[in-house]
Design an enzyme around this catalytic site. Structure first.
Site, PDB file in Angstrom:
ATOM      1  N   SER A  42       0.802  -1.217   0.000  1.00 31.25           N
ATOM      2  CA  SER A  42       0.000   0.000   0.000  1.00 31.25           C
ATOM      3  C   SER A  42       0.836   1.269   0.000  1.00 31.25           C
ATOM      4  CB  SER A  42      -0.933   0.007   1.212  1.00 31.25           C
ATOM      5  OG  SER A  42      -0.193  -0.082   2.419  1.00 31.25           O
ATOM      6  N   ASP A 188      -5.074   7.256   9.642  1.00 34.36           N
ATOM      7  CA  ASP A 188      -4.748   5.958  10.242  1.00 34.36           C
ATOM      8  C   ASP A 188      -3.369   5.957  10.902  1.00 34.36           C
ATOM      9  OD1 ASP A 188      -2.928   5.801   8.127  1.00 34.36           O
ATOM     10  OD2 ASP A 188      -3.999   4.218   7.057  1.00 34.36           O
ATOM     11  N   HIS A 191      -0.167   5.420   6.856  1.00 36.46           N
ATOM     12  CA  HIS A 191       0.083   5.677   5.446  1.00 36.46           C
ATOM     13  C   HIS A 191       0.324   7.168   5.192  1.00 36.46           C
ATOM     14  CE1 HIS A 191      -2.143   1.818   5.346  1.00 36.46           C
ATOM     15  NE2 HIS A 191      -1.329   1.564   4.328  1.00 36.46           N
TER      16      HIS A 191
END
Length: 223
Positions: A42, A188, A191
């Site tokens: 990711s 979060d 990221h």
């Protein structure tokens, strides 16, 4: 958290100096663009970001702004481990690829996967790419401190060891400058946001420039 001190150690042993080099004629053996693949999880795919804000897109733009004829394909898939990456290597890195930015490991560490397994998978990926004459840049990762010192030490040593073993460039910590800066992260806390990705691209550029320049010189010497 010990990200900063460990990063300083890794830089001192792996990236003493990476001056920005001229990038003219970076693909001397062909008039086609340099074909690069960002292969990872990711952090590479651009989790929850517009396509143009992903690492591959921002890096491609930064290189093109410097006159480099390059395309960087995004082969990042959220949630993947090194095992997942190995399993999809062949179709994620197509024929004609000149260079791969190899970025896996964060999910291995978060799941507590044995560092030996992670290293074995990454080693096989690098070997298979080298067999195809694809240049590799390792984008390293650091284990979260809450995994414990023993795990942290074993995991963090994977990337410099592989870089030395296969004589490939290493960027020690892909999230350098972002991992501890909340303003550069999504909500979060894991990221990067668009500004965080820009910081990552800024840090990664010297390694990318040096690798392209070295590849160009090697190609020119074979003509």
């Amino acid at each position: 958290m010990r990200f900063k001190p460990l990063m300083q150690i890794l830089v001192s042993i792996g990236l003493v100096a990476l001056p920005s080099l001229a990038l003219a004629n970076q693909n001397a053996v062909s008039d086609r663009p340099l074909a690069v693949v960002g292969f990872g999880d990711s952090l590479m795919s651009g989790f929850e970001l517009p396509v143009q804000d992903s690492f591959t897109a921002q890096l491609e733009k930064a290189l093109k702004d410097k006159g480099v004829d390059v395309t960087i394909a995004n082969a990042g898939v959220a949630g993947e481990t090194t095992t997942d990456g190995l399993s999809r290597l062949n179709w994620s890195v197509p024929d004609g690829t000149d260079m791969v930015i190899l970025e896996f490991g964060a999910n291995d560490a978060l799941r507590g996967i044995s560092p030996e397994i992670s290293e074995k998978n990454l080693s096989e990926i690098i070997e298979r790419l080298k067999q195809r004459n694809v240049k590799v840049i390792i984008a390293g990762m650091l284990a979260p401190p809450n995994m414990g010192r023993d795990y942290e030490d074993k995991f963090n040593s994977i990337f410099p060891r592989l870089a030395a073993k296969y004589d490939v460039p290493l960027y020690p910590f892909f999230m350098d400058g972002v991992a501890t800066e909340k303003s550069l992260q999504l909500e979060d806390g894991m990221h990067p946001n668009a500004k965080g990705v820009a910081r990552m691209v800024e840090g990664f550029m010297p390694v990318m420039e040096k690798t392209i320049a070295a590849s160009s010189e090697a190609a020119g010497g074979t003509q």
